[in-house]
Design a protein around this motif. Structure first.
Motif, PDB file in Angstrom:
ATOM      1  N   VAL A 165       0.883  -1.163   0.000  1.00 14.16           N
ATOM      2  CA  VAL A 165       0.000   0.000   0.000  1.00 14.16           C
ATOM      3  C   VAL A 165       0.921   1.212   0.000  1.00 14.16           C
ATOM      4  CG1 VAL A 165      -1.765   1.290   1.253  1.00 14.16           C
ATOM      5  CG2 VAL A 165      -1.810  -1.225   1.249  1.00 14.16           C
ATOM      6  N   TYR A 166       0.973   1.908  -1.123  1.00 16.75           N
ATOM      7  CA  TYR A 166       1.862   3.063  -1.281  1.00 16.75           C
ATOM      8  C   TYR A 166       1.118   4.334  -0.906  1.00 16.75           C
ATOM      9  CZ  TYR A 166       4.427   6.730  -3.817  1.00 16.75           C
ATOM     10  OH  TYR A 166       5.086   7.887  -4.167  1.00 16.75           O
ATOM     11  N   LEU A 167       1.553   4.972   0.176  1.00 19.22           N
ATOM     12  CA  LEU A 167       0.962   6.234   0.606  1.00 19.22           C
ATOM     13  C   LEU A 167       1.684   7.357  -0.120  1.00 19.22           C
ATOM     14  CD1 LEU A 167       0.415   5.571   4.400  1.00 19.22           C
ATOM     15  CD2 LEU A 167      -1.161   5.247   2.489  1.00 19.22           C
ATOM     16  N   LYS A 168       1.007   7.882  -1.102  1.00 20.90           N
ATOM     17  CA  LYS A 168       1.586   8.857  -2.025  1.00 20.90           C
ATOM     18  C   LYS A 168       1.112  10.257  -1.663  1.00 20.90           C
ATOM     19  CE  LYS A 168       1.844   9.841  -6.936  1.00 20.90           C
ATOM     20  NZ  LYS A 168       1.747   9.263  -8.262  1.00 20.90           N
ATOM     21  N   GLY A 169       2.051  11.194  -1.604  1.00 16.76           N
ATOM     22  CA  GLY A 169       1.672  12.562  -1.270  1.00 16.76           C
ATOM     23  C   GLY A 169       2.715  13.565  -1.695  1.00 16.76           C
ATOM     24  N   GLU A 170       2.319  14.815  -1.682  1.00 17.03           N
ATOM     25  CA  GLU A 170       3.227  15.899  -2.039  1.00 17.03           C
ATOM     26  C   GLU A 170       4.171  16.194  -0.879  1.00 17.03           C
ATOM     27  OE1 GLU A 170       1.274  19.372  -3.504  1.00 17.03           O
ATOM     28  OE2 GLU A 170       0.040  18.229  -4.905  1.00 17.03           O
ATOM     29  N   GLN A 171       5.395  16.535  -1.203  1.00 20.23           N
ATOM     30  CA  GLN A 171       6.411  16.784  -0.188  1.00 20.23           C
ATOM     31  C   GLN A 171       5.993  17.901   0.759  1.00 20.23           C
ATOM     32  OE1 GLN A 171      10.393  17.041  -1.711  1.00 20.23           O
ATOM     33  NE2 GLN A 171      11.263  17.616   0.253  1.00 20.23           N
ATOM     34  N   ARG A 172       5.364  18.928   0.257  1.00 25.90           N
ATOM     35  CA  ARG A 172       4.965  20.067   1.100  1.00 25.90           C
ATOM     36  C   ARG A 172       3.979  19.627   2.189  1.00 25.90           C
ATOM     37  NH1 ARG A 172       3.376  24.042  -2.757  1.00 25.90           N
ATOM     38  NH2 ARG A 172       1.568  22.737  -3.002  1.00 25.90           N
ATOM     39  N   LEU A 173       2.988  18.820   1.819  1.00 29.03           N
ATOM     40  CA  LEU A 173       2.001  18.336   2.789  1.00 29.03           C
ATOM     41  C   LEU A 173       2.664  17.431   3.828  1.00 29.03           C
ATOM     42  CD1 LEU A 173      -0.889  17.811   3.856  1.00 29.03           C
ATOM     43  CD2 LEU A 173      -1.068  16.000   2.136  1.00 29.03           C
ATOM     44  N   ILE A 174       3.515  16.543   3.374  1.00 30.53           N
ATOM     45  CA  ILE A 174       4.170  15.606   4.292  1.00 30.53           C
ATOM     46  C   ILE A 174       5.128  16.340   5.226  1.00 30.53           C
ATOM     47  CG2 ILE A 174       5.743  13.623   4.401  1.00 30.53           C
ATOM     48  CD1 ILE A 174       4.287  12.617   1.814  1.00 30.53           C
ATOM     49  N   ALA A 175       5.846  17.334   4.715  1.00 29.27           N
ATOM     50  CA  ALA A 175       6.747  18.121   5.564  1.00 29.27           C
ATOM     51  C   ALA A 175       5.966  18.837   6.664  1.00 29.27           C
ATOM     52  CB  ALA A 175       7.523  19.126   4.720  1.00 29.27           C
ATOM     53  N   LYS A 176       4.802  19.342   6.323  1.00 34.56           N
ATOM     54  CA  LYS A 176       3.961  20.013   7.310  1.00 34.56           C
ATOM     55  C   LYS A 176       3.547  19.033   8.411  1.00 34.56           C
ATOM     56  CE  LYS A 176      -0.418  22.490   7.715  1.00 34.56           C
ATOM     57  NZ  LYS A 176      -1.620  22.925   7.008  1.00 34.56           N
ATOM     58  N   ARG A 177       3.175  17.824   8.021  1.00 38.58           N
ATOM     59  CA  ARG A 177       2.790  16.806   9.004  1.00 38.58           C
ATOM     60  C   ARG A 177       3.967  16.419   9.895  1.00 38.58           C
ATOM     61  NH1 ARG A 177      -1.014  12.584   5.590  1.00 38.58           N
ATOM     62  NH2 ARG A 177      -2.744  14.014   5.275  1.00 38.58           N
ATOM     63  N   MET A 178       5.135  16.276   9.296  1.00 39.74           N
ATOM     64  CA  MET A 178       6.321  15.895  10.076  1.00 39.74           C
ATOM     65  C   MET A 178       6.662  16.954  11.114  1.00 39.74           C
ATOM     66  SD  MET A 178       8.959  14.089   7.451  1.00 39.74           S
ATOM     67  CE  MET A 178      10.071  13.550   8.728  1.00 39.74           C
ATOM     68  N   ALA A 179       6.479  18.203  10.762  1.00 38.85           N
ATOM     69  CA  ALA A 179       6.793  19.295  11.685  1.00 38.85           C
ATOM     70  C   ALA A 179       5.888  19.279  12.914  1.00 38.85           C
ATOM     71  CB  ALA A 179       6.682  20.634  10.961  1.00 38.85           C
TER      72      ALA A 179
END
Length: 169
Positions: free
Chosen positions: A103-117
Protein backbone atom coordinates in the motif's frame (compact mmCIF):
# COMPACT_ATOMS: atom_id res chain seq x y z
CA UNK A 1 -11.51 -12.93 4.96
CA UNK A 2 -8.38 -14.24 3.25
CA UNK A 3 -5.13 -14.08 5.17
CA UNK A 4 -2.89 -11.66 3.38
CA UNK A 5 -0.02 -9.45 4.37
CA UNK A 6 0.10 -5.76 3.59
CA UNK A 7 3.22 -3.64 3.65
CA UNK A 8 2.29 0.02 4.05
CA UNK A 9 5.02 2.03 2.34
CA UNK A 10 6.01 5.61 1.59
CA UNK A 11 8.31 8.36 2.76
CA UNK A 12 8.60 9.29 6.40
CA UNK A 13 5.64 11.38 7.53
CA UNK A 14 3.23 9.98 4.92
CA UNK A 15 1.09 8.34 7.61
CA UNK A 16 2.34 4.77 7.29
CA UNK A 17 2.02 3.85 10.95
CA UNK A 18 -1.37 5.48 11.40
CA UNK A 19 -2.83 3.86 8.27
CA UNK A 20 -1.23 0.49 9.01
CA UNK A 21 -2.58 0.42 12.57
CA UNK A 22 -6.07 1.33 11.37
CA UNK A 23 -5.92 -1.34 8.65
CA UNK A 24 -4.65 -3.98 11.08
CA UNK A 25 -7.45 -3.13 13.49
CA UNK A 26 -10.05 -3.36 10.74
CA UNK A 27 -8.68 -6.72 9.59
CA UNK A 28 -8.06 -8.02 13.11
CA UNK A 29 -4.52 -8.61 11.84
CA UNK A 30 -1.15 -8.49 13.53
CA UNK A 31 0.78 -5.22 13.23
CA UNK A 32 4.53 -4.69 13.01
CA UNK A 33 6.16 -1.30 12.78
CA UNK A 34 9.17 -1.86 10.54
CA UNK A 35 11.05 0.82 12.47
CA UNK A 36 11.13 -1.64 15.37
CA UNK A 37 13.09 -4.04 13.16
CA UNK A 38 15.97 -1.64 12.43
CA UNK A 39 19.31 -2.69 13.88
CA UNK A 40 20.68 -0.43 16.61
CA UNK A 41 23.31 1.05 14.27
CA UNK A 42 20.60 2.23 11.86
CA UNK A 43 18.64 3.95 14.62
CA UNK A 44 21.73 5.68 15.93
CA UNK A 45 22.68 6.83 12.44
CA UNK A 46 19.20 8.28 11.81
CA UNK A 47 19.20 9.98 15.23
CA UNK A 48 22.34 11.79 14.12
CA UNK A 49 20.48 13.05 11.03
CA UNK A 50 22.34 10.78 8.62
CA UNK A 51 20.39 8.90 5.93
CA UNK A 52 20.78 5.16 5.65
CA UNK A 53 22.50 3.58 2.67
CA UNK A 54 21.72 0.26 1.02
CA UNK A 55 24.25 -1.60 3.17
CA UNK A 56 22.48 -0.28 6.28
CA UNK A 57 19.08 -1.33 4.94
CA UNK A 58 20.00 -4.91 3.92
CA UNK A 59 19.61 -6.55 7.36
CA UNK A 60 16.47 -4.50 8.01
CA UNK A 61 14.85 -5.65 4.76
CA UNK A 62 15.74 -9.25 5.60
CA UNK A 63 13.95 -8.87 8.93
CA UNK A 64 10.88 -7.46 7.20
CA UNK A 65 10.92 -10.25 4.62
CA UNK A 66 11.10 -12.77 7.47
CA UNK A 67 8.17 -11.14 9.27
CA UNK A 68 6.02 -11.29 6.12
CA UNK A 69 7.06 -14.91 5.58
CA UNK A 70 6.16 -15.73 9.18
CA UNK A 71 2.63 -14.37 8.71
CA UNK A 72 2.15 -16.55 5.64
CA UNK A 73 3.65 -19.66 7.20
CA UNK A 74 1.24 -19.37 10.13
CA UNK A 75 -1.65 -18.38 7.83
CA UNK A 76 -2.07 -15.09 9.67
CA UNK A 77 -3.08 -11.70 8.36
CA UNK A 78 -0.46 -9.04 8.97
CA UNK A 79 0.28 -5.40 8.34
CA UNK A 80 3.87 -4.18 8.31
CA UNK A 81 5.14 -0.62 8.05
CA UNK A 82 8.19 -0.16 5.82
CA UNK A 83 9.25 2.80 3.72
CA UNK A 84 10.22 0.46 0.81
CA UNK A 85 11.37 3.49 -1.17
CA UNK A 86 13.17 1.63 -3.95
CA UNK A 87 11.98 -1.17 -6.15
CA UNK A 88 14.85 -3.39 -5.08
CA UNK A 89 13.72 -2.97 -1.47
CA UNK A 90 10.21 -4.03 -2.41
CA UNK A 91 11.68 -6.93 -4.38
CA UNK A 92 13.66 -7.99 -1.29
CA UNK A 93 10.41 -8.08 0.70
CA UNK A 94 8.58 -9.90 -2.11
CA UNK A 95 11.20 -12.68 -2.29
CA UNK A 96 9.37 -15.93 -1.45
CA UNK A 97 6.35 -13.92 -0.27
CA UNK A 98 3.74 -14.10 -3.05
CA UNK A 99 0.93 -13.17 -0.62
CA UNK A 100 2.35 -9.71 0.11
CA UNK A 101 0.64 -6.56 -1.17
CA UNK A 102 2.08 -3.05 -0.90
CA UNK A 103 0.00 0.00 0.00
CA UNK A 104 1.86 3.06 -1.28
CA UNK A 105 0.96 6.23 0.61
CA UNK A 106 1.59 8.86 -2.02
CA UNK A 107 1.67 12.56 -1.27
CA UNK A 108 3.23 15.90 -2.04
CA UNK A 109 6.41 16.78 -0.19
CA UNK A 110 4.97 20.07 1.10
CA UNK A 111 2.00 18.34 2.79
CA UNK A 112 4.17 15.61 4.29
CA UNK A 113 6.75 18.12 5.56
CA UNK A 114 3.96 20.01 7.31
CA UNK A 115 2.79 16.81 9.00
CA UNK A 116 6.32 15.90 10.08
CA UNK A 117 6.79 19.30 11.68
CA UNK A 118 3.75 18.60 13.88
CA UNK A 119 4.97 15.31 15.37
CA UNK A 120 7.49 14.63 18.11
CA UNK A 121 9.44 11.73 19.51
CA UNK A 122 10.35 10.11 16.19
CA UNK A 123 13.96 9.38 15.28
CA UNK A 124 13.47 10.39 11.64
CA UNK A 125 14.30 14.07 11.46
CA UNK A 126 12.22 16.37 9.17
CA UNK A 127 15.41 17.61 7.45
CA UNK A 128 15.86 14.09 6.06
CA UNK A 129 12.57 14.20 4.11
CA UNK A 130 14.29 15.58 1.01
CA UNK A 131 16.64 12.59 0.94
CA UNK A 132 13.65 10.26 1.15
CA UNK A 133 11.94 11.91 -1.82
CA UNK A 134 15.23 11.83 -3.74
CA UNK A 135 15.58 8.10 -3.07
CA UNK A 136 11.93 7.27 -3.79
CA UNK A 137 11.34 5.08 -6.84
CA UNK A 138 7.60 5.28 -7.19
CA UNK A 139 5.96 1.96 -8.01
CA UNK A 140 4.97 1.68 -11.65
CA UNK A 141 2.41 -0.37 -13.57
CA UNK A 142 4.71 -3.40 -13.67
CA UNK A 143 4.38 -3.76 -9.90
CA UNK A 144 0.96 -5.38 -9.89
CA UNK A 145 1.03 -5.92 -6.13
CA UNK A 146 0.99 -2.20 -5.26
CA UNK A 147 -2.02 0.00 -4.54
CA UNK A 148 -1.41 3.75 -4.35
CA UNK A 149 -3.45 5.83 -1.90
CA UNK A 150 -3.48 9.62 -1.71
CA UNK A 151 -2.32 10.80 1.73
CA UNK A 152 -4.53 13.88 1.43
CA UNK A 153 -7.48 11.56 2.16
CA UNK A 154 -8.40 10.71 5.73
CA UNK A 155 -7.19 7.49 7.30
CA UNK A 156 -10.77 6.20 7.39
CA UNK A 157 -11.20 6.85 3.66
CA UNK A 158 -7.92 5.11 2.82
CA UNK A 159 -8.80 2.05 4.91
CA UNK A 160 -12.32 1.94 3.42
CA UNK A 161 -10.84 2.04 -0.10
CA UNK A 162 -8.49 -0.83 0.71
CA UNK A 163 -11.27 -2.90 2.25
CA UNK A 164 -13.46 -2.36 -0.81
CA UNK A 165 -10.60 -3.34 -3.12
CA UNK A 166 -9.48 -6.46 -1.27
CA UNK A 167 -12.59 -7.57 0.56
CA UNK A 168 -15.60 -6.47 -1.50
CA UNK A 169 -18.94 -7.15 0.12
Amino acid sequence: MSKRCFVVMGVSGSGKTTVAQALANRLDAKFIDGDDLHPRANIQKMQQGMPLDDDDRAPWLTRINDAVFSFASKQEAGVVVCSALKRRYRDAIRKDNPQVHFVYLKGEQRLIAKRMAQRSGHFMQPVMLSSQFAALEEPDATEKDVTACDVAATVAVIVDQLMQQFYPA
